[in-house]
Design a protein around this motif. Structure first.
Motif, PDB file in Angstrom:
ATOM      1  N   GLY A 104       3.372  -5.321   6.481  1.00 53.39           N
ATOM      2  CA  GLY A 104       3.372  -4.159   7.358  1.00 53.39           C
ATOM      3  C   GLY A 104       4.635  -4.008   8.173  1.00 53.39           C
ATOM      4  N   ARG A 146      -0.388  -0.125   8.734  1.00 50.36           N
ATOM      5  CA  ARG A 146      -1.556  -0.829   8.215  1.00 50.36           C
ATOM      6  C   ARG A 146      -2.062  -1.801   9.261  1.00 50.36           C
ATOM      7  NH1 ARG A 146       0.234  -3.776   2.865  1.00 50.36           N
ATOM      8  NH2 ARG A 146      -1.920  -4.548   2.899  1.00 50.36           N
ATOM      9  N   CYS A 190      -4.605   7.100  -1.498  1.00 48.28           N
ATOM     10  CA  CYS A 190      -3.991   5.817  -1.204  1.00 48.28           C
ATOM     11  C   CYS A 190      -4.123   4.926  -2.434  1.00 48.28           C
ATOM     12  CB  CYS A 190      -4.602   5.150   0.019  1.00 48.28           C
ATOM     13  SG  CYS A 190      -6.278   4.553  -0.173  1.00 48.28           S
ATOM     14  N   THR A 193      -7.172  -1.661   6.590  1.00 48.74           N
ATOM     15  CA  THR A 193      -7.015  -0.210   6.599  1.00 48.74           C
ATOM     16  C   THR A 193      -5.542   0.173   6.655  1.00 48.74           C
ATOM     17  OG1 THR A 193      -9.149   0.067   7.707  1.00 48.74           O
ATOM     18  CG2 THR A 193      -7.630   1.924   7.791  1.00 48.74           C
ATOM     19  N   VAL A 194      -5.196   1.200   5.904  1.00 51.87           N
ATOM     20  CA  VAL A 194      -3.863   1.773   5.963  1.00 51.87           C
ATOM     21  C   VAL A 194      -3.993   3.212   6.450  1.00 51.87           C
ATOM     22  CG1 VAL A 194      -3.905   2.456   3.517  1.00 51.87           C
ATOM     23  CG2 VAL A 194      -1.713   2.148   4.678  1.00 51.87           C
ATOM     24  N   MET A 232       0.830  -1.196   0.000  1.00 51.50           N
ATOM     25  CA  MET A 232       0.000   0.000   0.000  1.00 51.50           C
ATOM     26  C   MET A 232       0.866   1.248   0.000  1.00 51.50           C
ATOM     27  SD  MET A 232      -3.076  -1.160  -0.054  1.00 51.50           S
ATOM     28  CE  MET A 232      -3.987   0.364   0.267  1.00 51.50           C
TER      29      MET A 232
END
Length: 123
Positions: A55, A72, A96, A78-79, A34
């Protein structure tokens, strides 16, 4: 249906903090690196921060290093982008993006984009 929904933008003063969120749905979040990108008026979209699939590792543009933190939550899909010591030059629409690869730093690596959230920093 794939969705990335950013939230948390707003108008703040220089030196303030904001946390942006990006909620993902419609794809396997843990398979994607991400990234956060931003686009200021009259400028090209640029890389801000990225985080690998697990992450465990993150990386940043020099302009935000030491002030911004990307994270994240795989359980919440969710980030986040924690932004501290904001400057007027951080004013931009923040996006994003999700990339089906180990890490992401470039726009052409992004498979899915959010709609963006405005961050305005006054001096």
């Amino acid at each position: 249906q794939v969705q990335l929904v950013e939230s948390g933008g707003g108008l703040v003063q220089a030196g303030d903090s904001l946390t942006l969120s990006c909620a993902a749905s419609g794809f396997v979040f843990s398979d994607y690196a991400m990234g956060w990108f931003r686009q200021a008026p009259g400028k090209e979209r640029e890389f801000v921060a990225g985080i690998i699939k697990s992450g465990n590792s993150a990386y940043y543009a020099d302009s935000v290093k030491g002030r911004f933190t990307i994270s994240r939550d795989i359980a919440k899909n969710t980030v986040y982008l924690q932004m501290n010591s904001l400057k007027p030059e951080d004013t931009a629409v923040y996006y994003c993006g999700a990339a089906l690869r180990s890490y992401v730093t470039a726009m052409n690596e992004i498979a899915y984009w959010g709609q963006g959230t405005q961050v305005t920093v006054s001096s």
